[in-house]
Design an enzyme around this catalytic site. Structure first.
Site, PDB file in Angstrom:
ATOM      1  N   GLY A  83       0.814  -1.212   0.000  1.00 41.80           N
ATOM      2  CA  GLY A  83       0.000   0.000   0.000  1.00 41.80           C
ATOM      3  C   GLY A  83       0.840   1.251   0.000  1.00 41.80           C
ATOM      4  O   GLY A  83       1.173   1.774   1.051  1.00 41.80           O
ATOM      5  N   THR A  84       1.193   1.707  -1.161  1.00 41.69           N
ATOM      6  CA  THR A  84       2.047   2.880  -1.236  1.00 41.69           C
ATOM      7  C   THR A  84       2.085   3.384  -2.666  1.00 41.69           C
ATOM      8  O   THR A  84       1.593   2.737  -3.584  1.00 41.69           O
ATOM      9  CB  THR A  84       3.473   2.506  -0.793  1.00 41.69           C
ATOM     10  OG1 THR A  84       4.249   3.687  -0.717  1.00 41.69           O
ATOM     11  CG2 THR A  84       4.134   1.576  -1.770  1.00 41.69           C
ATOM     12  N   THR A  85       2.643   4.568  -2.852  1.00 43.53           N
ATOM     13  CA  THR A  85       2.994   5.045  -4.188  1.00 43.53           C
ATOM     14  C   THR A  85       4.419   5.559  -4.126  1.00 43.53           C
ATOM     15  O   THR A  85       4.699   6.509  -3.397  1.00 43.53           O
ATOM     16  CB  THR A  85       2.093   6.221  -4.598  1.00 43.53           C
ATOM     17  OG1 THR A  85       0.748   5.851  -4.419  1.00 43.53           O
ATOM     18  CG2 THR A  85       2.337   6.594  -6.043  1.00 43.53           C
TER      19      THR A  85
END
Lengths: 293, 283
Positions: A83-85
């Site tokens: 869960g990240t960018t």
């Protein structure tokens, strides 16, 4: 070890490096004669090439095949979803690395102000994705190994070499629950290393649940000839769009710019402000949504 | 496989836009039937007549392999989609039609299982036409979305997979203008001003978020829609080939000529190469 050589200190290697699993009490040190880092120009420096590449990795299973025999098995509390960018791209002015700052644990925002981009040395920065704990640990291990290499061989390891080293260190954990997806951003090169074993060099990478959103923006406007301000704005915009649509990315944006002189960090910026600015720009659109209810 | 016919009687006594007086004078009884080729009883989970038929397993995992998008702006509703039909790794058809016109002022984009979508679009078209003949006026987009949602509801929990956005123009006095609804076989029915559905939708969303505003001209809107589908087809393996663009206005829907995105890719590559050479020459 370097310090031991200098001090002529001989000791038996009975160290417990990382108590990874409670039932393990031996560490593994890997001697690899195959790793002869010959560099161009100098033929051999006898002292340096005699030092075996020894790196201590966290303990492994005694018998990797039979996991059922383990008395303690830690179950994941929630499914990992990267869960990240994070993103990185090369342009004429160097390399830009950007990332959001949200650490999510399932549906909970565990920490809204995490550092996902870590400097390894003055010319190498790494963005992380996957399990936060694993990434932090492996970044520290990598930093240490790179520093040791620098002390022993009196030069910095190249980015490709760093990537290869990291990939080799992660390989014994393939198939386990280690989840690490790092993008090594050097000043002229971008390499993506993943705990599945992938090691890819490229011009543009985006990793994480928000990466498709970032890719759309980057593909549209990225070109080699951007100047520094445009590149920074593009990276910011890409992370902003991803945090807008992806639930697991958000909060702030971190930006690093790596050049031949080293890395420079831009001040962390809260994307909430950017969202309000964007909404204001589309002021008309906001008023008219009331019509359709 | 047994043939089964299911009659679903539903009393729609309050369709949106309907007044109370007309309600009492004319009981609005909407009867719609859907003919299904598989065993409905089994699908609905009831054991019936000791039949030995087991549910048909899916040949490959469904992944909504597509990119469709639709948004509302001052010039109406714009819908765009790619044209690739994929079956896991195979491109089953490079020139399929994912935007299906339902009637003169309503167009629907499809995502999910193509077979299910095509069937349900036809069923919806037929029901809307019947409504128009019985009631003398077209059903609003909101009503059409509600109808589709209620028709799909009995199949919730089965392997039916339909995710459609209905893009229409309504001419009723109370709510006229462009209208956009997202209907899904899970049961969701959402009104909005911008939707993108499918595996390529994240790539399209970021482009659309950057550029879509109410005040766009038709040319600008078309250009953004095309670009969004193009970027999605570039990055997503399950989207590709060509792009279809439909524009719905008060006069009805119009369709832009189907455009092969391969040309766009080469055009962009060429223009980037040229600017790169120009930069190098300047240095």
């Amino acid at each position: 070890m370097a310090l031991e050589d200098i001090c002529n200190f001989k000791d038996k290697p009975t160290h417990k490096t990382f108590p990874f699993y409670a039932s393990e009490d031996t560490s593994v040190s890997v001697f690899t004669e195959a790793f002869n880092f010959k560099w161009r120009g100098e033929m051999t420096s006898k002292k340096a090439s005699d030092v075996p590449l020894e790196f201590h990795v966290p303990s492994l299973f005694k018998r990797p095949s039979s996991r059922a025999s383990h008395s303690v098995s830690v179950r994941r509390p929630f499914p990992l979803s990267h869960g990240t960018t994070t993103l990185g791209f090369i342009f004429q002015g160097g390399v830009i690395a950007a990332a959001d700052t949200r650490a999510s644990a399932g549906g909970l925002v565990a920490c809204p102000a995490v550092h996902k981009i870590t400097p390894i040395h003055s010319h190498l920065v790494v963005t992380s994705s996957g399990s936060g704990a694993d990434c932090m640990l492996w970044e520290r291990i990598l930093t240490r190994e790179i520093r040791l290499y620098q002390l022993r061989h009196k030069r910095r390891l190249s980015i490709s070499g760093t990537a290869k080293l990291l990939s080799l260190m992660l390989h014994p954990f393939k198939g386990t629950d280690v989840c690490v997806a790092l993008t090594l951003c050097g000043w002229d090169k971008l390499i993506y290393v993943c705990s599945d074993g992938a090691r890819l060099q490229g011009d543009i990478f985006s990793v994480g649940s928000g990466s498709p959103y970032a890719y759309g923006v980057l593909d549209r406007s990225l070109s080699w000839s951007l100047n520094k301000e445009e590149a920074i704005l593009l990276a910011r915009e890409a992370v902003f769009r991803a945090t807008h649509r992806d639930a697991y990315s958000g909060n702030n944006v971190d930006l690093f710019h790596v050049t031949a002189e080293g890395w420079r960090q831009r001040q962390r910026e809260d994307l909430k402000e950017e969202y309000y600015r964007d909404m204001e720009k589309r002021g008309k659109k906001m008023d008219l949504t009331g019509l359709f209810s | 496989m047994r043939q089964g016919v299911v009659y679903i009687n539903t009393n729609f006594s309050s369709v949106s836009g309907f007044d109370a007086e007309r309600d009492s004078m004319r009981t609005c009884l909407l009867t719609f039937e859907c003919c299904c080729v598989c065993d409905i009883q089994k699908l609905l989970g009831r054991r019936s007549h000791g039949s030995a038929g087991s549910p048909v397993p899916l040949p490959f995992p469904m992944a909504h392999g597509t990119t469709t998008l639709a948004f509302v702006f001052q010039g109406g509703v714009l819908a765009a989609a790619d044209t690739r039909s994929s079956c896991s790794g195979l491109v089953a058809c490079p020139a399929s039609q994912k935007i299906l016109p339902i009637h003169s002022h309503l167009v629907g984009t499809t995502s999910g299982t193509s077979a299910d979508c095509a069937l349900w679009k036809r069923i919806l078209s037929r029901e809307l036409r019947l409504y128009q003949l019985r009631n003398g006026r077209r059903l609003s987009t909101s009503g059409a979305a509600k109808l589709l949602s209620h028709m799909l509801h009995p199949f919730k929990g089965t392997e039916l997979c339909v995710a459609a956005t209905l893009c229409g123009w309504d001419d009723h006095t109370s709510l006229s203008g462009p209208s956009l609804f997202y209907v899904c076989s899970d049961g969701s029915r959402l009104q909005g001003t911008l939707f993108s559905v499918g595996s390529g939708s994240p790539y399209a969303y970021s482009i659309l978020d950057q550029g879509v505003q109410w005040g766009l001209t038709v040319a600008e809107a078309t250009s953004i829609a095309r670009e969004a589908v193009y970027r999605a087809t570039h990055r997503d393996a399950y989207s590709g080939n060509c792009v279809d663009v439909y524009h719905v206005t008060s006069q009805g829907w119009t369709r832009r000529t189907r455009e092969d995105l391969k040309e766009e890719y080469y055009r962009e590559k060429e223009s980037r190469r040229q600017t790169h050479e120009a930069e190098k020459k300047m240095l």
